[in-house]
Scaffold this motif. Sequence first.
Motif, short mmCIF file in Angstrom:
data_model
loop_
_atom_site.label_atom_id
_atom_site.label_comp_id
_atom_site.label_asym_id
_atom_site.label_seq_id
_atom_site.Cartn_x
_atom_site.Cartn_y
_atom_site.Cartn_z
N UNK A 1 116.25 -4.94 -40.90
CA UNK A 1 115.37 -6.03 -40.48
C UNK A 1 115.04 -5.93 -38.99
N UNK A 2 116.07 -5.71 -38.18
CA UNK A 2 115.87 -5.64 -36.73
C UNK A 2 115.03 -4.41 -36.36
N UNK A 3 115.28 -3.30 -37.01
CA UNK A 3 114.50 -2.08 -36.72
C UNK A 3 113.03 -2.29 -37.06
N UNK A 4 112.76 -2.93 -38.18
CA UNK A 4 111.37 -3.21 -38.56
C UNK A 4 110.69 -4.08 -37.51
N UNK A 5 111.39 -5.13 -37.08
CA UNK A 5 110.85 -6.01 -36.04
C UNK A 5 110.62 -5.23 -34.75
N UNK B 1 97.17 -8.90 -33.87
CA UNK B 1 97.74 -10.21 -34.19
C UNK B 1 98.00 -10.33 -35.68
N UNK B 2 97.02 -9.92 -36.49
CA UNK B 2 97.20 -10.05 -37.94
C UNK B 2 98.29 -9.10 -38.45
N UNK B 3 98.38 -7.93 -37.86
CA UNK B 3 99.43 -6.99 -38.25
C UNK B 3 100.81 -7.52 -37.83
N UNK B 4 100.87 -8.10 -36.64
CA UNK B 4 102.15 -8.61 -36.13
C UNK B 4 102.73 -9.69 -37.03
N UNK B 5 101.87 -10.47 -37.67
CA UNK B 5 102.37 -11.54 -38.54
C UNK B 5 103.09 -10.98 -39.78
N UNK B 6 102.87 -9.72 -40.10
CA UNK B 6 103.52 -9.13 -41.27
C UNK B 6 105.03 -8.96 -41.07
N UNK B 7 105.51 -9.06 -39.85
CA UNK B 7 106.95 -8.92 -39.60
C UNK B 7 107.70 -10.22 -39.86
N UNK B 8 106.97 -11.32 -40.06
CA UNK B 8 107.61 -12.63 -40.21
C UNK B 8 108.74 -12.65 -41.24
N UNK B 9 108.57 -12.11 -42.44
CA UNK B 9 109.65 -12.19 -43.44
C UNK B 9 110.95 -11.53 -42.99
N UNK B 10 110.85 -10.53 -42.12
CA UNK B 10 112.06 -9.80 -41.72
C UNK B 10 112.94 -10.63 -40.79
N UNK C 1 98.95 -14.52 -46.14
CA UNK C 1 97.82 -15.45 -45.96
C UNK C 1 97.23 -15.33 -44.56
N UNK C 2 98.10 -15.27 -43.55
CA UNK C 2 97.64 -15.12 -42.17
C UNK C 2 96.93 -13.78 -41.98
N UNK C 3 97.48 -12.74 -42.58
CA UNK C 3 96.87 -11.41 -42.46
C UNK C 3 95.45 -11.40 -43.02
N UNK C 4 95.27 -12.08 -44.13
CA UNK C 4 93.96 -12.10 -44.77
C UNK C 4 92.96 -12.99 -44.02
N UNK C 5 93.45 -14.07 -43.43
CA UNK C 5 92.54 -15.05 -42.84
C UNK C 5 92.27 -14.83 -41.35
#
Length: 227
Positions: A85-89, A134-143, A177-181
Amino acid sequence: MNDTAIKNLLEVYNQQLEESRVLNMQSWALNYKCFEMLQNQKMKSKLNALVAIKIAAVVLGIIWVLFLGVLVYGNQLANLYFTVSVIVVMLFSVLAIAVYIKQIVLLKQIDYSESITDTQQKLAILQISTIQIVRISFLQMPFYTTWFWSAKWMTSGVSFWLVSFPVTILFVILAIWLYKNISIKKINTKKGRWLMSGPEFSYIVKAKNFLDEIEDFRKDRIEIIEK
């Protein structure tokens, strides 16, 4: 009145018209130059503020990555979920830092004396780049929600499946949702304007508007002169 007198009057009248036209052109050129300088100053102010924001983000990002690196080193793979998780972030953060540095370089390359078209093109590139990172950065949220997962927690009780796992799923849905919008295609929609209303977005939009106003001023005046 003889033909010679009439001819002289016409010449005087035409000369006065020409002088008036020249004065109007000079007045317009002066007004345009003053308006252009004023708009460029406004645009420069917004972009300088944007540079400051991005420099601060880079500095904080580097500190954040170093902190995450210490966490990974200290964990020593004791918890694989935490380490992954930390490495992905960290990877997302490094990507964001690299893009921000590239954007700072692009902002510093803007020459306020160059053509409006060239400046508009650079601002368009900057806007697209900002939206993408910004939209790509939001993809790390679940980690951020999987740092404390463990095989023992998954098998020792129902709290993981009733609390932690559903929270992670919600963050996955929110990230998608954030990535798409957050998209250049939705920048003019009500939802898009709301999601992209932060300084990073608004300063670029305002800078582009200042350039558009310069271009509109020039076109309107040319139309008046041609009429």
